[in-house]
Write a protein that holds these residues in place. Structure first.
Motif, PDB file in Angstrom:
ATOM      1  N   ASP A  89      16.690  21.992   5.777  1.00  0.00           N
ATOM      2  CA  ASP A  89      16.074  23.488   5.759  1.00  0.00           C
ATOM      3  C   ASP A  89      14.754  22.139   5.695  1.00  0.00           C
ATOM      4  O   ASP A  89      13.988  22.689   7.288  1.00  0.00           O
ATOM      5  CB  ASP A  89      15.423  24.321   5.176  1.00  0.00           C
ATOM      6  CG  ASP A  89      14.666  25.425   5.137  1.00  0.00           C
ATOM      7  OD1 ASP A  89      14.539  25.659   6.396  1.00  0.00           O
ATOM      8  OD2 ASP A  89      14.043  26.164   4.365  1.00  0.00           O
ATOM      9  N   LEU A  90      14.394  21.656   5.153  1.00  0.00           N
ATOM     10  CA  LEU A  90      13.255  20.832   4.771  1.00  0.00           C
ATOM     11  C   LEU A  90      13.667  20.029   5.546  1.00  0.00           C
ATOM     12  O   LEU A  90      12.511  19.396   6.725  1.00  0.00           O
ATOM     13  CB  LEU A  90      13.208  19.883   3.169  1.00  0.00           C
ATOM     14  CG  LEU A  90      11.855  18.932   3.583  1.00  0.00           C
ATOM     15  CD1 LEU A  90      10.679  20.317   2.964  1.00  0.00           C
ATOM     16  CD2 LEU A  90      11.773  18.089   1.929  1.00  0.00           C
ATOM     17  N   LYS A  93      12.150  21.889   9.204  1.00  0.00           N
ATOM     18  CA  LYS A  93      10.808  22.058   8.938  1.00  0.00           C
ATOM     19  C   LYS A  93       9.593  21.295   8.926  1.00  0.00           C
ATOM     20  O   LYS A  93       8.676  21.043   9.373  1.00  0.00           O
ATOM     21  CB  LYS A  93      10.259  22.577   7.707  1.00  0.00           C
ATOM     22  CG  LYS A  93      10.623  24.225   7.371  1.00  0.00           C
ATOM     23  CD  LYS A  93      10.197  24.806   6.121  1.00  0.00           C
ATOM     24  CE  LYS A  93      10.818  26.442   5.541  1.00  0.00           C
ATOM     25  NZ  LYS A  93      11.073  26.861   4.191  1.00  0.00           N
ATOM     26  N   MET A  94      11.001  19.369   9.025  1.00  0.00           N
ATOM     27  CA  MET A  94       9.311  18.272   9.219  1.00  0.00           C
ATOM     28  C   MET A  94       9.977  17.984  10.789  1.00  0.00           C
ATOM     29  O   MET A  94       8.736  17.200  10.979  1.00  0.00           O
ATOM     30  CB  MET A  94       9.545  18.248   7.923  1.00  0.00           C
ATOM     31  CG  MET A  94       9.117  18.285   6.620  1.00  0.00           C
ATOM     32  SD  MET A  94       9.310  16.694   5.383  1.00  0.00           S
ATOM     33  CE  MET A  94       8.580  15.129   5.947  1.00  0.00           C
ATOM     34  N   ASN A  95      10.778  18.657  11.065  1.00  0.00           N
ATOM     35  CA  ASN A  95      11.227  18.045  12.567  1.00  0.00           C
ATOM     36  C   ASN A  95      11.652  16.839  11.808  1.00  0.00           C
ATOM     37  O   ASN A  95      11.348  16.025  12.940  1.00  0.00           O
ATOM     38  CB  ASN A  95       9.918  18.413  13.633  1.00  0.00           C
ATOM     39  CG  ASN A  95      10.492  18.349  14.964  1.00  0.00           C
ATOM     40  OD1 ASN A  95      11.549  18.842  15.423  1.00  0.00           O
ATOM     41  ND2 ASN A  95       9.651  17.760  15.882  1.00  0.00           N
ATOM     42  N   GLN A 125      11.517  14.474   1.175  1.00  0.00           N
ATOM     43  CA  GLN A 125      10.565  13.715   0.807  1.00  0.00           C
ATOM     44  C   GLN A 125      10.404  12.761   1.443  1.00  0.00           C
ATOM     45  O   GLN A 125       9.519  11.844   1.831  1.00  0.00           O
ATOM     46  CB  GLN A 125       9.242  15.009   0.284  1.00  0.00           C
ATOM     47  CG  GLN A 125       8.677  16.156   1.138  1.00  0.00           C
ATOM     48  CD  GLN A 125       8.026  17.253  -0.092  1.00  0.00           C
ATOM     49  OE1 GLN A 125       8.018  17.012  -1.021  1.00  0.00           O
ATOM     50  NE2 GLN A 125       7.788  17.890   1.087  1.00  0.00           N
ATOM     51  N   LYS A 144       5.365  18.312  11.103  1.00  0.00           N
ATOM     52  CA  LYS A 144       5.225  20.029  11.884  1.00  0.00           C
ATOM     53  C   LYS A 144       6.249  20.845  11.534  1.00  0.00           C
ATOM     54  O   LYS A 144       7.654  20.410  11.501  1.00  0.00           O
ATOM     55  CB  LYS A 144       4.264  19.592  12.931  1.00  0.00           C
ATOM     56  CG  LYS A 144       5.377  19.371  14.131  1.00  0.00           C
ATOM     57  CD  LYS A 144       4.744  19.227  15.191  1.00  0.00           C
ATOM     58  CE  LYS A 144       5.166  18.109  16.204  1.00  0.00           C
ATOM     59  NZ  LYS A 144       4.757  18.296  18.254  1.00  0.00           N
ATOM     60  N   LYS A 145       6.134  21.919  11.532  1.00  0.00           N
ATOM     61  CA  LYS A 145       7.311  23.227  12.181  1.00  0.00           C
ATOM     62  C   LYS A 145       6.897  22.606  13.573  1.00  0.00           C
ATOM     63  O   LYS A 145       6.703  22.935  14.139  1.00  0.00           O
ATOM     64  CB  LYS A 145       6.930  24.511  11.393  1.00  0.00           C
ATOM     65  CG  LYS A 145       7.203  24.263   9.975  1.00  0.00           C
ATOM     66  CD  LYS A 145       6.825  26.058   9.747  1.00  0.00           C
ATOM     67  CE  LYS A 145       6.942  26.529   7.628  1.00  0.00           C
ATOM     68  NZ  LYS A 145       6.617  27.405   7.475  1.00  0.00           N
ATOM     69  N   SER A 146       8.640  23.374  13.866  1.00  0.00           N
ATOM     70  CA  SER A 146       9.000  23.348  15.687  1.00  0.00           C
ATOM     71  C   SER A 146      10.209  24.819  14.977  1.00  0.00           C
ATOM     72  O   SER A 146      10.945  24.488  14.558  1.00  0.00           O
ATOM     73  CB  SER A 146       9.497  22.527  15.442  1.00  0.00           C
ATOM     74  OG  SER A 146       9.851  22.853  16.916  1.00  0.00           O
ATOM     75  N   ASN A 147       9.587  26.051  16.175  1.00  0.00           N
ATOM     76  CA  ASN A 147      11.135  26.834  15.989  1.00  0.00           C
ATOM     77  C   ASN A 147      11.613  26.491  17.022  1.00  0.00           C
ATOM     78  O   ASN A 147      12.699  27.450  18.059  1.00  0.00           O
ATOM     79  CB  ASN A 147      10.382  27.894  16.162  1.00  0.00           C
ATOM     80  CG  ASN A 147       9.806  28.550  15.168  1.00  0.00           C
ATOM     81  OD1 ASN A 147      10.324  28.194  13.751  1.00  0.00           O
ATOM     82  ND2 ASN A 147       8.662  28.851  14.693  1.00  0.00           N
ATOM     83  N   LYS A 150      15.833  26.252  16.668  1.00  0.00           N
ATOM     84  CA  LYS A 150      15.929  26.992  15.579  1.00  0.00           C
ATOM     85  C   LYS A 150      17.395  27.555  16.276  1.00  0.00           C
ATOM     86  O   LYS A 150      18.868  27.772  15.511  1.00  0.00           O
ATOM     87  CB  LYS A 150      15.108  28.427  15.427  1.00  0.00           C
ATOM     88  CG  LYS A 150      15.275  28.978  13.940  1.00  0.00           C
ATOM     89  CD  LYS A 150      13.929  29.816  14.089  1.00  0.00           C
ATOM     90  CE  LYS A 150      14.819  29.805  11.735  1.00  0.00           C
ATOM     91  NZ  LYS A 150      13.521  30.774  12.027  1.00  0.00           N
ATOM     92  N   ARG A 153      20.872  25.469  15.706  1.00  0.00           N
ATOM     93  CA  ARG A 153      20.800  25.559  14.486  1.00  0.00           C
ATOM     94  C   ARG A 153      22.394  25.710  14.209  1.00  0.00           C
ATOM     95  O   ARG A 153      22.452  26.739  14.338  1.00  0.00           O
ATOM     96  CB  ARG A 153      19.857  26.116  13.163  1.00  0.00           C
ATOM     97  CG  ARG A 153      18.516  25.854  13.309  1.00  0.00           C
ATOM     98  CD  ARG A 153      18.102  26.110  12.378  1.00  0.00           C
ATOM     99  NE  ARG A 153      18.159  25.601  11.055  1.00  0.00           N
ATOM    100  CZ  ARG A 153      17.730  26.076   9.870  1.00  0.00           C
ATOM    101  NH1 ARG A 153      16.386  26.320   9.497  1.00  0.00           N
ATOM    102  NH2 ARG A 153      18.085  24.784   8.720  1.00  0.00           N
TER     103      ARG A 153
END
Length: 156
Positions: A89-90, A93-95, A125, A144-147, A150, A153
């Motif tokens: 998940d991290l 979120k960090m792409n 991290q 950065k976040k990227s959807n 999604k 996944r």
């Protein structure tokens, strides 16, 4: 899945984060560039050549590989319930793309409860920050976040 039988068996470069210690448990992140599942397997094999890593209580990992059909991702908790999914998940979120992150935990004999997840994420991290130093052209970490991916996944 993405396997390349014609590919040479060269080991991806593995970088190691600083260790995080809490109540005698020790956590360390490892990161390597990957472009296919064979790379993921090779990284795990190479890490486990180190007897300390091999004998650790948990070697939890997650990977994200960008290919023509989208992003292929997966994780393995290695007995530490929910840790692999938190790492993945991290990474999402960090792409982070075209990398595998392995977090090794040497259990110190004292239960640390949910604090362990904080340490898994901190080690992840640190490892992803190191991934910027990797020379593999395909290894990408953008904070950065990227959807965008999604819907692609795929979890175990």
């Amino acid at each position: 899945m993405m396997m390349n039988p014609q590919r040479e068996t060269t080991s991806p470069t593995i970088l190691h984060s600083d260790v995080i210690a809490d109540r005698r448990s020790v956590f360390q992140g490892h990161v390597a560039p990957v472009t296919c599942l064979d790379d993921v397997r090779q990284v795990l094999k190479d890490l486990k050549k180190n007897k300390k890593i091999l004998n650790a209580k948990h070697n939890t990992f997650a990977f994200r590989i960008e290919g023509p059909g989208g992003v292929v991702e997966n994780y393995d908790d290695d007995g530490e319930a929910h840790a692999g999914s938190k790492i993945l998940d991290l990474m999402f979120k960090m792409n982070a793309r075209n990398v595998v992150v392995v977090v090794t935990r040497w259990f110190g004999g004292i239960q640390i409860g949910a604090d362990r997840f904080r340490h898994y994420l901190a080690a992840t991290q640190q490892a992803l920050a190191l991934s910027n130093k990797l020379t593999c052209a395909g290894a990408v970490t953008e904070g950065k976040k990227s959807n965008k991916n999604k819907k692609c996944r795929k979890k175990k």
